[in-house]
Design an enzyme around this catalytic site. Structure first.
Site, PDB file in Angstrom:
ATOM      1  N   ASP A  21       0.872  -1.159   0.000  1.00 49.24           N
ATOM      2  CA  ASP A  21       0.000   0.000   0.000  1.00 49.24           C
ATOM      3  C   ASP A  21       0.920   1.223   0.000  1.00 49.24           C
ATOM      4  OD1 ASP A  21      -2.377   1.588   0.366  1.00 49.24           O
ATOM      5  OD2 ASP A  21      -1.832   1.761   2.482  1.00 49.24           O
ATOM      6  N   ASP A  61      -0.031   5.133   0.948  1.00 51.65           N
ATOM      7  CA  ASP A  61      -0.200   6.109   2.022  1.00 51.65           C
ATOM      8  C   ASP A  61      -0.258   5.415   3.377  1.00 51.65           C
ATOM      9  OD1 ASP A  61      -0.327   8.047   0.038  1.00 51.65           O
ATOM     10  OD2 ASP A  61      -2.513   7.976  -0.075  1.00 51.65           O
ATOM     11  N   THR A 100      -2.711   1.221  -4.548  1.00 51.48           N
ATOM     12  CA  THR A 100      -3.170   2.322  -3.713  1.00 51.48           C
ATOM     13  C   THR A 100      -4.514   2.883  -4.162  1.00 51.48           C
ATOM     14  OG1 THR A 100      -2.555   4.536  -2.888  1.00 51.48           O
ATOM     15  CG2 THR A 100      -1.717   3.930  -5.064  1.00 51.48           C
ATOM     16  N   HIS A 150     -11.164   5.945  -8.150  1.00 51.77           N
ATOM     17  CA  HIS A 150     -12.595   6.088  -7.859  1.00 51.77           C
ATOM     18  C   HIS A 150     -12.855   6.388  -6.383  1.00 51.77           C
ATOM     19  CE1 HIS A 150     -12.233   3.192 -11.302  1.00 51.77           C
ATOM     20  NE2 HIS A 150     -12.951   4.161 -11.835  1.00 51.77           N
ATOM     21  N   CYS A 187     -11.969  -1.939  -8.465  1.00 48.42           N
ATOM     22  CA  CYS A 187     -10.545  -1.769  -8.149  1.00 48.42           C
ATOM     23  C   CYS A 187     -10.284  -1.124  -6.789  1.00 48.42           C
ATOM     24  CB  CYS A 187      -9.841  -0.984  -9.257  1.00 48.42           C
ATOM     25  SG  CYS A 187     -10.522   0.634  -9.635  1.00 48.42           S
ATOM     26  N   LYS A 212      -9.786  -1.031  -3.082  1.00 50.12           N
ATOM     27  CA  LYS A 212      -9.604  -1.972  -1.984  1.00 50.12           C
ATOM     28  C   LYS A 212     -10.687  -1.738  -0.933  1.00 50.12           C
ATOM     29  CE  LYS A 212      -5.374  -0.509  -1.424  1.00 50.12           C
ATOM     30  NZ  LYS A 212      -4.041  -0.278  -0.858  1.00 50.12           N
ATOM     31  N   ASP A 223      -1.565  -0.700   6.024  1.00 50.28           N
ATOM     32  CA  ASP A 223      -1.794  -0.120   7.346  1.00 50.28           C
ATOM     33  C   ASP A 223      -3.274  -0.062   7.711  1.00 50.28           C
ATOM     34  OD1 ASP A 223      -2.270   1.942   5.405  1.00 50.28           O
ATOM     35  OD2 ASP A 223      -2.111   3.441   7.005  1.00 50.28           O
TER      36      ASP A 223
END
Length: 189
Positions: free
Chosen positions: A7, A9, A50, A91, A99, A101, A126
């Site tokens: 990931d 951020d 991400t 999105h 797409c 997560k 995280d």
């Protein structure tokens, strides 16, 4: 080459606000760039997955996002490593896309791009949605305590999810990298 999915951020860069909207706001977590470079030099391919709903919300545009990713790539390259690919969902939750997560669309694209299965690979995040998408693709979920990781860990303690028992937890990406480099998997992922 084994693949590791990261990931962005809160794992690679500091989560200073809900949305990182400029190169200036994008600040690496201490040790994360060096950790990525070390993993790359050790033969791991690094793919970043991400969610970037700031695009859908108009908080940044594609040029801003590409500049942030160019900075990330350049820093890893300057440290002697390489980012194999960066995959993002543009999105918002309201778009109900495949797409975003914890849905698996980003990881499906990574599998297609690298012509491989992510079965058994590490997925480092995280947030709970990072761990959930890892399970959905049969990856090994890894939680880091940077970004929202400490909150996520507390959530898992307060509301245990049987599927996530045994999830590896590290202070940060650097600690995960050090662990993996000292304890390589006995068989290719």
């Amino acid at each position: 080459m084994p693949l590791i999915v990261l990931d962005r951020d809160g794992v690679i860069n500091q989560q200073t606000s809900d949305h990182i909207t400029s190169v200036e706001e994008w600040v690496p977590v201490p040790g994360s760039i060096e950790a990525m470079a070390a993993l790359s030099r050790a033969g791991y391919q690094l793919a970043i997955a991400t969610n970037q709903d700031g695009l859908a919300l108009g908080l940044l545009d594609l040029d801003d996002l590409e500049a942030i990713h160019a900075k990330l790539r350049a820093l890893v390259e300057d440290a002697g490593g390489e980012v194999a690919g960066i995959f993002y969902c543009p999105h918002s939750d309201e778009d109900h896309c495949r797409c975003r997560k914890p849905k698996t669309g980003l990881l499906d694209v990574i599998e297609a791009e690298f012509d491989t299965s992510l079965h058994g690979c590490y997925m480092v995040g995280d947030r709970l949605k990072d761990l959930q998408v890892a399970l959905a693709k049969d990856c090994q979920p890894v939680l880091v305590k940077t970004g929202h990781g400490t909150e996520t860990l507390q959530q898992l303690i307060d509301e245990p999810d049987e599927r996530l028992i045994g999830t590896a937890v590290f202070d940060n990406l650097a600690q995960f990298s050090q662990f993996l480099l000292q304890n390589p998997p006995s068989s290719p992922q």
